[in-house]
Scaffold this motif. Structure first.
Motif, PDB file in Angstrom:
ATOM      1  N   TYR A 124       9.758   7.419  50.956  1.00  0.00           N
ATOM      2  CA  TYR A 124      11.174   6.989  50.999  1.00  0.00           C
ATOM      3  C   TYR A 124      12.067   7.466  50.301  1.00  0.00           C
ATOM      4  N   LEU A 125      13.011   7.847  50.244  1.00  0.00           N
ATOM      5  CA  LEU A 125      14.131   8.328  49.636  1.00  0.00           C
ATOM      6  C   LEU A 125      15.354   7.267  49.695  1.00  0.00           C
ATOM      7  N   TYR A 126      16.294   7.128  48.650  1.00  0.00           N
ATOM      8  CA  TYR A 126      17.452   6.049  48.356  1.00  0.00           C
ATOM      9  C   TYR A 126      18.716   7.416  47.404  1.00  0.00           C
ATOM     10  N   ARG A 127      19.607   7.271  48.204  1.00  0.00           N
ATOM     11  CA  ARG A 127      21.105   8.257  47.731  1.00  0.00           C
ATOM     12  C   ARG A 127      21.428   7.468  46.372  1.00  0.00           C
ATOM     13  N   SER A 128      21.153   6.067  45.885  1.00  0.00           N
ATOM     14  CA  SER A 128      22.087   5.172  44.840  1.00  0.00           C
ATOM     15  C   SER A 128      20.839   4.799  44.154  1.00  0.00           C
ATOM     16  N   ARG A 129      20.843   3.675  43.473  1.00  0.00           N
ATOM     17  CA  ARG A 129      19.921   2.979  42.160  1.00  0.00           C
ATOM     18  C   ARG A 129      19.775   2.356  42.547  1.00  0.00           C
ATOM     19  N   GLU A 130      21.324   1.586  43.896  1.00  0.00           N
ATOM     20  CA  GLU A 130      22.120   0.144  44.548  1.00  0.00           C
ATOM     21  C   GLU A 130      20.696  -0.248  45.681  1.00  0.00           C
ATOM     22  N   SER A 131      20.867   1.149  46.369  1.00  0.00           N
ATOM     23  CA  SER A 131      20.124   0.916  48.056  1.00  0.00           C
ATOM     24  C   SER A 131      18.686   0.522  47.517  1.00  0.00           C
TER      25      SER A 131
ATOM     26  N   GLY B 257       9.044  12.294  54.834  1.00  0.00           N
ATOM     27  CA  GLY B 257       9.809  11.197  54.564  1.00  0.00           C
ATOM     28  C   GLY B 257      10.872  10.823  55.174  1.00  0.00           C
ATOM     29  N   ALA B 258      11.345   9.769  54.692  1.00  0.00           N
ATOM     30  CA  ALA B 258      13.371   8.728  55.186  1.00  0.00           C
ATOM     31  C   ALA B 258      13.846   9.524  54.403  1.00  0.00           C
ATOM     32  N   ASP B 259      15.280   9.360  54.801  1.00  0.00           N
ATOM     33  CA  ASP B 259      16.342   9.062  53.715  1.00  0.00           C
ATOM     34  C   ASP B 259      17.173   8.012  54.529  1.00  0.00           C
ATOM     35  N   GLU B 260      16.631   7.044  54.356  1.00  0.00           N
ATOM     36  CA  GLU B 260      16.797   5.338  54.178  1.00  0.00           C
ATOM     37  C   GLU B 260      18.106   5.240  54.222  1.00  0.00           C
ATOM     38  N   ASP B 261      19.280   5.617  53.262  1.00  0.00           N
ATOM     39  CA  ASP B 261      20.306   5.603  53.264  1.00  0.00           C
ATOM     40  C   ASP B 261      20.992   5.721  54.882  1.00  0.00           C
ATOM     41  N   ARG B 262      20.576   6.931  55.570  1.00  0.00           N
ATOM     42  CA  ARG B 262      20.963   8.200  56.732  1.00  0.00           C
ATOM     43  C   ARG B 262      20.621   7.825  57.815  1.00  0.00           C
ATOM     44  N   TYR B 263      19.483   6.631  57.859  1.00  0.00           N
ATOM     45  CA  TYR B 263      18.417   6.437  59.150  1.00  0.00           C
ATOM     46  C   TYR B 263      17.668   7.418  59.571  1.00  0.00           C
ATOM     47  N   VAL B 264      17.483   8.768  58.670  1.00  0.00           N
ATOM     48  CA  VAL B 264      16.845   9.966  58.852  1.00  0.00           C
ATOM     49  C   VAL B 264      15.506   9.523  58.915  1.00  0.00           C
ATOM     50  N   ALA B 265      14.444  10.161  58.835  1.00  0.00           N
ATOM     51  CA  ALA B 265      12.948  10.907  59.061  1.00  0.00           C
ATOM     52  C   ALA B 265      13.161  12.082  58.789  1.00  0.00           C
ATOM     53  N   TYR B 266      11.443  12.530  58.706  1.00  0.00           N
ATOM     54  CA  TYR B 266      11.244  13.633  58.857  1.00  0.00           C
ATOM     55  C   TYR B 266      10.079  13.531  58.440  1.00  0.00           C
ATOM     56  N   SER B 267       8.775  15.218  58.845  1.00  0.00           N
ATOM     57  CA  SER B 267       8.095  15.506  58.758  1.00  0.00           C
ATOM     58  C   SER B 267       7.623  16.824  59.554  1.00  0.00           C
TER      59      SER B 267
END
Length: 416
Positions: free
Chosen positions: A139-146, A294-304
């Motif tokens: 579960y991936l996050y693009r900023s430390r804040e998120s 995985g998932a780009d949690e800040d962009r609401y995009v999941a992948y497999s």
């Protein structure tokens, strides 16, 4: 007993399998021409207890309201198109308390963990293959804040049985080498090593074949449910466009259509369709693609990663039963995927799809007996239908048989 399961998606097919394994005579009624042709056709592919945090929460309240006005967000809400959505939204907002969030999350997590283990046991039992990978999910996050904002949710899951590891971008790329080129997009991630992935359509199709061959489950495809014939305190028959079907027990597992049928017969069943978009793309360079989910949690995009294919999924759109889509609906998804996995795929070869998730205001599915002595529910699984399908079917079979369920059913049973 003679049991009719209404719906041949992941949830209905799993229920039919477990019920037939108990010795019941099971028929599945499905309006499509094949199993897994609706919601289960092309979901994100994630079996993800790590995503069990309830949607309804104090923080979701702000996102939901913003989604009414900013349609560039991953969540889009259009109240004006459907008066029933307003009633559903009010119930959703009442679930956006910290106490409700925690209770609903625990119910989801309990069922999701049980279901993940049930999927794996069922796979061993049947031998079916469905491009599964048991490598975990990032579960991936693009900023430390998120990432910091999300950590309390993951720690709550960890406190209740989900293993997690909080990692930086370099460690994420070690876990999944497919992130090597795109790792600089992220500040960090949460790794859930016991989550997994798989193609739900392959799983459901092969499970349906196995259930028919081994247990004699009958699938009536191309048959539309029109209503229930009620007699006294029970359902006498199910009305279909091919005529009535007599029953001992009925199971409603119709995904987003479950609420429509239930409400016609006096059930308080606030299932609402939430549209998501998905793309399935052959990998041009498999080494550049993900090796896991995985998932780009800040962009609401999941992948497999499904065999040599990449599955992408995004968006939660509240627009009623509209399943239409345009190429523009996938532009942000493809842009994000190109950033993460540059050179891995050619989006021109993508199979595009949109489907509806059956969402309860609490984001917790509802199971068990409902109003009539022989009417059962197995529906409302929202964005975790693939994750929860096997566990729900196994739990439902226990309820029908009068056996004590193997997990705590708090928060899962209709009306309780």
């Amino acid at each position: 007993m003679k049991i009719l399961v209404l719906g041949a998606g992941a949830v209905g097919t799993a229920a039919a399998y477990y019920l037939a394994r108990d010795g019941h005579e099971v028929t599945v009624v499905e309006r499509h021409a094949a199993p897994a042709s609706g919601t289960s056709y092309a979901n994100a592919g994630l079996v993800s207890p790590g995503d069990a945090t309830a949607w309804a929460s104090p923080e979701a309240l702000r996102t939901f309201v913003l989604g009414m006005f900013n349609h560039d967000l991953g969540i889009k809400v259009r109240l004006g198109r459907d008066p029933y959505l307003l009633a559903w939204s009010l119930r959703f907002l009442r679930q956006c308390t910290l106490a409700a969030k925690r209770a609903n999350t625990l119910s989801k997590l309990r069922l999701a963990l049980y279901s993940r283990d049930s999927i794996n046991a069922l796979t061993e039992e049947t031998g079916i293959a469905y491009d599964d990978r048991r490598k975990g999910i990032l579960y991936l996050y693009r900023s430390r804040e998120s990432l910091d904002a999300a950590l309390p949710n993951y720690r709550y899951l960890a406190d209740h049985g989900l293993p997690i590891e909080i990692v930086d971008a370099e460690r994420a790329a070690e876990i999944d080498p497919g992130l090597s080129a795109g790792r600089r997009q992220f500040a960090g991630a949460v790794y859930s090593p016991t989550d997994q992935t798989g193609d739900s359509r392959l799983f459901v199709t092969r499970l349906a074949d196995h259930a028919a061959e081994k247990f004699g489950v009958e699938f009536r495809f191309g048959t539309t449910v029109e209503g229930l014939d009620i007699e006294g305190d029970g359902v006498r028959a199910v009305r279909t466009d091919a005529g009535p079907l007599a029953v001992d027990i009925v199971v409603i597992a119709m995904g987003p259509e479950s609420g429509l049928l239930g409400r016609r017969h006096g059930l308080d069943l606030p299932v609402y369709p939430v549209k998501g978009y998905a793309a399935t793309i052959p990998l041009e360079d498999e080494a550049r693609g993900p090796t896991m989910g995985g998932a780009d949690e800040d962009r609401y995009v999941a992948y497999s990663r499904l065999g040599n294919r990449l599955r992408l999924s995004c968006t939660a759109e509240f627009t009623g039963f509209d399943r239409s889509f345009q190429p523009a609906n996938f532009a942000a998804m493809f842009r994000t995927a190109r950033e993460i996995f540059p050179g891995a795929f050619d989006e021109a070869r993508a199979e595009l799809w949109a489907g509806l998730r059956p969402m309860m205001p609490s984001s917790v599915p509802v199971l068990g007996r409902a109003r009539y002595r022989n009417l059962y529910l197995d529906t409302g699984h929202g964005h975790l239908g693939w994750t929860m399908a096997a566990g729900s079917g196994r739990l439902l079979a226990d309820l029908v048989a009068g056996r004590p369920p193997e997990i705590d059913t708090t928060g899962l049973l209709y009306g309780k």
